[in-house]
Scaffold this active site. Structure first.
Site, PDB file in Angstrom:
ATOM      1  CG  HIS A  61      44.708  39.646  37.560  1.00 35.77           C
ATOM      2  ND1 HIS A  61      44.656  38.404  37.967  1.00 35.77           N
ATOM      3  CD2 HIS A  61      45.868  40.093  37.202  1.00 35.77           C
ATOM      4  CE1 HIS A  61      45.951  37.905  37.982  1.00 35.77           C
ATOM      5  NE2 HIS A  61      46.668  38.939  37.582  1.00 35.77           N
TER       6      HIS A  61
ATOM      7  CG  HIS B  59      44.046  38.059  43.062  1.00 36.51           C
ATOM      8  ND1 HIS B  59      44.577  39.206  42.579  1.00 36.51           N
ATOM      9  CD2 HIS B  59      43.604  37.347  42.228  1.00 36.51           C
ATOM     10  CE1 HIS B  59      44.631  39.051  41.418  1.00 36.51           C
ATOM     11  NE2 HIS B  59      43.950  37.803  41.031  1.00 36.51           N
TER      12      HIS B  59
ATOM     13  CG  HIS C 259      39.513  30.359  38.937  1.00 35.88           C
ATOM     14  ND1 HIS C 259      39.484  31.186  37.818  1.00 35.88           N
ATOM     15  CD2 HIS C 259      40.134  31.228  39.825  1.00 35.88           C
ATOM     16  CE1 HIS C 259      40.163  32.476  38.216  1.00 35.88           C
ATOM     17  NE2 HIS C 259      40.416  32.303  39.418  1.00 35.88           N
TER      18      HIS C 259
ATOM     19  CG  ASP D  24      42.643  33.356  42.677  1.00 32.23           C
ATOM     20  OD1 ASP D  24      41.928  32.698  41.891  1.00 32.23           O
ATOM     21  OD2 ASP D  24      43.762  33.995  42.638  1.00 32.23           O
TER      22      ASP D  24
END
Length: 428
Positions: free
Chosen positions: A177, A230, A58, A303
């Site tokens: 996600h 993740h 990010h 992440d």
């Protein structure tokens, strides 16, 4: 560009060799190399890896430059040994159009600390209601091939199926996600003994596992590619393992923090440990390590989720979810996987460079350390031991869960197409 001779490095942790860089390319890999006029770097047995690739970063720009920018994020990436990162779409505005993804792509090219490949949103505004301009983003200068609403789940099965069908046409991948929203309303941490004792809303493992089960079946039905972001539970590991045994085209990632930290840390009520998905149990951590070692989990992805001080230094319930990770990822992987004997350095190269590059289509990265290949390289001192000091981070944010923790390994040099972005541990 001058020649660079890296002398005495253990290539992928194997035999000691010299590596000659000439311009943007590896010119030779052999013992006893020499090159007149070359700048010599004495590696002294350090580990030489292909430049790392992060499929899940990010960078926050545009819109949240108080947390991170493309410049500071790519500087952090270079410090961590990365030469390519994939930037998630949850920016402001959302990266759901060709214009926004091209903006992020161009910022990466301008700053030059590592390559930036934007990830496009699956749905308009990450709202889960209407497919975004997937084809236009793919056809743009950014050439987007990975799409994700990360931070939110594509929970509508019809929308998810349509996205998988759409990206199949150009070999793209949807990165999910996995979080069933109705099962996680008000959730603050992993659902279990600790959440019950602390009185915090529980985040059940099944909220992740149910979405993964659905999506691998959709991918099988459509004949398309799905990537699980993740992954965090032992149950999720078993679902992915089952899917792969059926030949379903699924890949999965694990974060460094889910390889090391457990929900017991939440007892401190320190919001630095608040993350999505939440820290799980010791049993989950051990299952994730084993799955990464045996290849059920394909890659490590950071992440990297930077937040400004005011968004984390507050009461637990109000704190933002996320941790920075680019500058500590390799150290955590060395600690949990290499020093424990579960993997060797060649395995690290596979999980943190070769495979993420293949999944994301970063063709110039994740290449062998051999003559004729692009000189995207990372040199690591595995003998280093020291406490994590976020004050020295290149990232604009400091929300690391490792402050003061002693971790092994230090990236001493990073090369992007033959140019040092990090030299002697410092930004070049």
């Amino acid at each position: 560009m001058s020649k660079i001779l890296i002398r005495g490095a253990k290539v992928l942790g194997g035999e000691v060799q010299d590596v000659l860089i000439d311009g943007e390319t590896i010119a030779a890999v052999a013992a006893g190399l020499s090159a007149e006029g070359a700048r010599v770097i004495e590696a002294d047995g350090q580990i030489l890896l292909p430049g790392l690739v992060d499929l899940h970063t990010h960078l926050r720009e545009p819109g949240r430059e108080d947390s991170e920018t493309v410049l500071t994020g790519t500087q952090a990436a270079a410090r961590g040994g990365y030469t390519s990162v994939f930037a998630m779409a949850n920016t402001f505005p959302v990266a759901d159009t060709a214009g926004v993804v091209e903006q992020v792509w161009r910022l990466g090219r301008e700053h030059g600390y590592c390559d930036v490949q934007p990830i496009g949103a699956v749905t308009v505004g990450l709202e889960g209601k209407q497919l975004a301009e997937l084809g236009a983003m793919h056809d743009s200068a950014a050439g987007v091939t990975v799409f994700s609403d990360d931070g939110k789940c594509v929970d509508d099965a019809v929308i998810m199926r349509r996205a998988l069908e759409y990206v199949k046409a150009f070999g793209g991948v949807v990165a999910q996600h996995a979080q069933e929203p109705r099962l996680t309303e008000g959730a603050q941490m992993n659902e279990g003994v600790v959440s019950a004792e602390l009185g915090l809303g529980g985040w059940p493992a099944v909220a992740e596992e149910s979405i993964i089960a659905r999506d691998v079946l959709l991918a099988e039905h459509v004949g398309s590619r799905v990537h699980i972001c993740h992954l965090s539970t032992a149950g999720s590991v078993e679902i992915v393992r089952w899917a792969k045994s059926r030949g379903i085209d699924v890949t999965a990632e694990v974060t460094p923090h889910h390889l090391l930290l457990t929900d017991e840390l939440v007892r401190s009520y320190n919001p630095v440990y608040k993350v999505n998905p939440p820290l799980r149990t010791e049993a989950d951590v051990l299952a994730l390590r084993e799955a990464l070692a045996d290849g059920t989990i394909d890659i490590v992805a950071t992440d990297h989720a930077p937040h400004p001080h005011e968004d984390k230094d507050c009461e637990w319930a109000a704190a933002a979810m996320g941790m920075v990770g680019l500058e500590t990822a390799l150290s955590v992987v060395q600690h949990t996987m290499v020093d424990s004997g579960l993997m060797n350095w060649a395995d690290v190269a596979e999980r943190m460079s070769f495979k993420p590059a293949r999944i994301g289509g970063a063709d110039d990265h994740g290449r062998p350390v051999s003559a004729g290949e692009p000189a995207n390289l990372t040199l690591v001192d595995p003998a280093y031991r020291g406490p994590v000091n976020p004050a020295g981070f290149a990232s604009r944010s400091r929300n690391t869960p490792y402050e003061g923790r002693e971790l092994p390994g230090r990236v001493t040099h990073t090369f992007l197409r033959g140019r040092a972005t990090v030299a002697d541990g410092k930004l070049a």
